[in-house]
Write an enzyme that holds these catalytic residues in place. Sequence first.
Site, PDB file in Angstrom:
ATOM      1  N   HIS A  98     -10.831  -1.842   4.905  1.00  0.00           N
ATOM      2  CA  HIS A  98     -10.524  -1.440   6.269  1.00  0.00           C
ATOM      3  C   HIS A  98     -11.161  -0.103   6.665  1.00  0.00           C
ATOM      4  CE1 HIS A  98      -7.736   0.538   3.640  1.00  0.00           C
ATOM      5  NE2 HIS A  98      -7.560   1.444   4.586  1.00  0.00           N
ATOM      6  N   ASP A  99     -11.822   0.571   5.732  1.00  0.00           N
ATOM      7  CA  ASP A  99     -12.482   1.848   6.037  1.00  0.00           C
ATOM      8  C   ASP A  99     -14.002   1.716   6.076  1.00  0.00           C
ATOM      9  OD1 ASP A  99     -10.065   3.255   6.007  1.00  0.00           O
ATOM     10  OD2 ASP A  99     -10.194   3.621   3.850  1.00  0.00           O
ATOM     11  N   ASP A 121      -2.782   4.808  -2.221  1.00  0.00           N
ATOM     12  CA  ASP A 121      -3.719   5.445  -1.293  1.00  0.00           C
ATOM     13  C   ASP A 121      -4.113   6.863  -1.723  1.00  0.00           C
ATOM     14  OD1 ASP A 121      -4.934   5.442   1.475  1.00  0.00           O
ATOM     15  OD2 ASP A 121      -3.572   7.144   1.723  1.00  0.00           O
ATOM     16  N   GLU A 154      -6.721   4.048  -5.198  1.00  0.00           N
ATOM     17  CA  GLU A 154      -7.887   4.439  -4.401  1.00  0.00           C
ATOM     18  C   GLU A 154      -8.290   5.801  -4.929  1.00  0.00           C
ATOM     19  OE1 GLU A 154      -9.403   5.135   0.164  1.00  0.00           O
ATOM     20  OE2 GLU A 154      -7.553   6.033  -0.507  1.00  0.00           O
ATOM     21  N   ASP A 187       0.856  -1.184   0.000  1.00  0.00           N
ATOM     22  CA  ASP A 187       0.000   0.000   0.000  1.00  0.00           C
ATOM     23  C   ASP A 187       0.898   1.241   0.000  1.00  0.00           C
ATOM     24  OD1 ASP A 187      -2.075   1.830   0.555  1.00  0.00           O
ATOM     25  OD2 ASP A 187      -3.136   0.342   1.753  1.00  0.00           O
TER      26      ASP A 187
HETATM   27  C1  NOJ Z   1      -7.450   6.059   2.768  1.00  0.00           C
HETATM   28  C2  NOJ Z   1      -7.146   4.889   3.647  1.00  0.00           C
HETATM   29  O1  NOJ Z   1      -7.846   3.772   3.178  1.00  0.00           O
HETATM   30  C3  NOJ Z   1      -7.535   5.281   5.051  1.00  0.00           C
HETATM   31  O2  NOJ Z   1      -7.520   4.196   5.938  1.00  0.00           O
HETATM   32  C4  NOJ Z   1      -6.613   6.382   5.494  1.00  0.00           C
HETATM   33  O3  NOJ Z   1      -7.017   6.846   6.762  1.00  0.00           O
HETATM   34  C5  NOJ Z   1      -6.635   7.549   4.505  1.00  0.00           C
HETATM   35  N1  NOJ Z   1      -6.575   7.130   3.134  1.00  0.00           N
HETATM   36  C6  NOJ Z   1      -5.462   8.447   4.744  1.00  0.00           C
HETATM   37  O4  NOJ Z   1      -4.298   7.832   4.292  1.00  0.00           O
END
Ligand code: NOJ
Length: 583
Positions: free
Chosen positions: A360-361, A231, A288, A129
Amino acid sequence: MKLRKCIAILLCITVIIGFCACSKGQTGKNEQQLKWWQNTIVYEAYPSSFKDTDGNGYGDIPGITSELDYLASLGVGAIWITPIFASPMKDNGYDVADYYSINPLYGTMEDVETLIEEADKRNIKIVMDLVFNHTSDESEWFKESSSDRNNDKNDWYIWADAREDGSAPNNWRGIFGGSAWTWCEARQQYYLHTFADFQPDLNWENPDVRNSLFDIANFWIDKGVGGFRVDAVTYIKKPDLMIDGVADGTDGLSGIHNMTANTEGILDFLHEFKEKVQDGTDIFVVGEANGVPNEQLEDWCGENGVFDMIFSFDLVNIQFVNGEYWYKTRDFKLSEFKKIIHVFQQGTDDVWVPLFFENHDQPRSINHFLPDCTDKINGAKALATLLMTLRGTPFIYQGEEIGMTNVNRDTIEEYNDISSHNQYKMALENGLDREEALQCVRDYSRDNARSPMQWDMTANSGFTRGRAWLAVADNYLAVNVGSEDNDPNSVLNWYRQLSELRKEHPALIDGSFNELREDSEELFMYIRENKKEKILVVINFTGKQVDFIPDNPGSTELLISSYGDDSGDILRPYEARCYRQQY
Ligand code: NOJ
């Protein structure tokens, strides 16, 4: 004699050419051109919560290595591991202090090398990542840049003077709440952070910054990783004019996403990334990319695009009124859910998509997309069927394959996730009472996905012999790998069956997608078809029985049902079936 020999050779050549043409016609363009990552299943591991082998309460790299056979049993061909680099862990690793070293909580560089090697033996690639929009404020780069205005890294971050009254340069709100600008005493300037104040944004306009980032990616390619997830990539380019946005909350601020996501010119940076990092390798890169509209998918990941795939967020944001705030949600119908999927299945013929319901979010998908009263096992199997039979590369998030659910804590203090605290505060500021604000957190907190993996029925669900950094969910005695492994009707074994089905029926991988009964508020139904076969998928997305007879029943063979048997013309609640149809 000579002439006969010539004729024989000519005949042979004709037969070979004919055979090639014929087999090409049968297999079709897509089948011939599939890349390894189109033909695989990706598993996302959140290392803190996957498996702890040293008893420090955090999952670690050897924990992932120890479960490679388990992952192979799911047909996984790549493991995306969220950041494992040195980090103060204020955003669980998305605040990187040093991209060249490993967070000691997770292990050592040797552990990573062993993981790559062991995974390779099982034909599994490791995907890293890359957090390249920002670093931690504890990174050496930021320490130098923030020390004064005269240093080598002076413009490695985004610095701006205060307005005349001393306030921040504009009214942007960071994604984790509060102003997106923080004051630096030493420089007498503000720095910009799309996320929290400890995550300063890098200045991609500076070629030294870009090249340093590309070097990092190449270092990991040399270590043998098979891909990257990049990311927050839509934020790397900032607009020239950093002006105020329209206030969209009671704090007078304007969400930064609407001001900076996908700024014109961003693709130039990413073409450079492609050229200097990816070209000439067979790694895959998934971005992402929140904020890229469907019409631009081709530019991002078409033939001349910058990435192989990008995550789009329309589906996981389906309940949010403006995509950002947990206190502003709405109910949605099955037809709306299907429509979003339909668009990325059909509207983007030349573009390959990653399929995901969790990461994970996100909250757990059973809680996120299905009503509370849903039978959790059959609900999880219904979603699994979609994930594994739509067109694209499935991304399974750890625990999704056993049907893990949201955690539901009693107080806000029990939540670790930084964004949960911010969303709770914003909910209160916008008129919700404490219980309502807490309910928003229960529904959408990132802790839902981050509670430890439920391996078995022993203490701490077999995740750690120490004290888990985040409490295990209460239902681990019922939902865990050990119990599900032995139950042929478990969610886990349904995933394994679907994974086998994908191998046996390539139409599920390279076939087209044609939806049926699009307006139905009960069934999600589609055909995956290539030149050799036609697979019909039908899922009852209700908690009641629904009558169902496939077209041409005489030439339709039931391959699998999520209930394990055939109940004829009646689909049971959340039942999923796959059929093979004859031409
Ligand atoms: C997206 C990530 O998936 C998340 O977990 C993170 O807090 C933010 N970007 C900042 O890097």
